[in-house]
Design a protein around this motif. Structure first.
Motif, short mmCIF file in Angstrom:
data_model
loop_
_atom_site.label_atom_id
_atom_site.label_comp_id
_atom_site.label_asym_id
_atom_site.label_seq_id
_atom_site.Cartn_x
_atom_site.Cartn_y
_atom_site.Cartn_z
N THR A 15 -0.07 -43.76 3.58
CA THR A 15 0.14 -43.09 2.30
C THR A 15 0.85 -41.75 2.49
O THR A 15 0.70 -41.09 3.52
CB THR A 15 -1.18 -42.85 1.55
N ALA A 40 7.77 -42.63 -0.38
CA ALA A 40 7.24 -44.01 -0.47
C ALA A 40 8.28 -45.02 -0.03
O ALA A 40 9.47 -44.88 -0.27
CB ALA A 40 6.80 -44.29 -1.90
N LYS A 45 2.69 -45.79 0.66
CA LYS A 45 2.45 -45.71 -0.78
C LYS A 45 2.30 -44.25 -1.22
O LYS A 45 1.56 -43.49 -0.61
CB LYS A 45 1.18 -46.48 -1.16
N ASP A 84 2.07 -44.46 -6.85
CA ASP A 84 1.50 -45.78 -6.57
C ASP A 84 -0.03 -45.79 -6.65
O ASP A 84 -0.63 -46.73 -7.18
CB ASP A 84 1.91 -46.25 -5.17
#
Length: 308
Positions: A15, A40, A45, A84
């Protein structure tokens, strides 16, 4: 957008995490979140970590933060920005963590972060012990790339939630909107009122402003009103109705131009565009009725001039 919950142990993807309270999701916040979104890719994400706003405490206002936005509206902004994942726990569950515990347990172990971004005034850990530079040091230790975003200036002034709250309280809604990057307002249900305006041919939609929200200067505003996805021009009085009946709870009373219909029980959005005049007591209902007509005429001219 996927909501990460407390019972998720480790998120399976890497992430890129934007860190902050993000109350208001103003221009500066958007620049931080935008960095995470830009990072991303298929296996990374974009993620926002932010506390539930109404659980966050600060030194002022009896320890409670005056909210610019409720969490539900904040989350809508995050989604529109392309985030996200969202992890938004209660402040009390993390306030006693040290700065290093936060990086290790939350960023590394729970969120699987490979990238973190924050504003230059970001603080974290017990008693706000950690700052942005400390986050960089800990990021190196736990193999998390850290980026710090400088303050954004608008017309020589720093964009901040504190400054925006001050502008809203002072009725300087146009400047507040510039710093936010959108029009400030409320998404609230329509409540039953005394229906006096309806007898004057000025029916209004009444909304109770929740406790804990920043209160604009009491008075009249030109507003845009969203009813079931359609936008209308409006005139909104925010205050306690001192002429008609002194209320203890602040209300937003909106006359919607060119609209006919029953809105009781509906949830509508109002956006504040321009401050017209402060709230005041009138000597009679006839004076108030005449003033309402003047305010509506002012709003029509304002919207025509602004081509809204």
């Amino acid at each position: 957008m996927i909501y990460i919950t407390e019972d998720m142990c480790v998120y399976p993807h890497k992430t890129a995490v934007a860190l902050g309270l993000f109350d208001g999701v103003h221009m500066g916040h958007r620049s931080v979140i935008g960095e995470a979104v830009a990072k991303a890719e298929d296996d990374v994400k974009s993620t926002v970590f932010t506390f539930k706003t109404d659980t966050f405490t600060s030194k002022g206002h009896d320890g409670r933060l005056e909210m610019l936005l409720p969490d539900s509206v904040k989350q809508q902004h995050f989604e529109r920005l392309g985030v996200d994942l969202l992890f938004t726990p209660e402040f009390s569950k993390y306030k006693n963590m040290t700065d290093e515990e936060f990086v290790r347990c939350v960023l590394k172990e729970k969120l699987n972060a490979c990238f973190a971004v924050c504003g230059e005034d970001f603080r974290f850990g017990r008693g706000a012990m950690g700052d942005a530079d400390r986050l960089k040091v800990l990021g190196e230790k736990y193999e998390i790339e850290v980026r710090i975003i400088n303050h954004i200036l608008l017309n020589g002034q720093r964009v901040s939630s504190t400054r925006i709250r001050e502008l809203i309280r002072n009725g300087d809604i146009a400047k507040a909107n510039e710093m936010l990057g959108y029009r400030y307002g409320y998404v609230l249900p329509v409540e039953h009122g005394n229906q006096i305006g309806r007898t004057w041919n000025f029916p209004t939609a009444n909304q109770i402003i929740p406790n804990g929200m920043v209160l604009p200067e009491f008075g009249v505003y030109c507003t845009m009103v969203n009813v079931n996805g359609k936008w209308y021009r409006g005139v909104t009085n925010i205050g306690v109705k001192p002429t008609v009946e002194k209320c203890s709870i602040p209300l937003a009373e909106t006359y919607i131009l060119d609209y006919n219909g029953d809105l009781y029980g509906e949830t509508i959005e109002i956006q504040l565009c321009e401050f017209v005049r402060p709230e005041r007591v009138f000597g009679s209902f006839d004076e108030l009725k005449e003033e309402i007509a003047k305010n509506i005429d002012f709003a029509k001219k304002y919207f025509d001039k602004m081509k809204i």
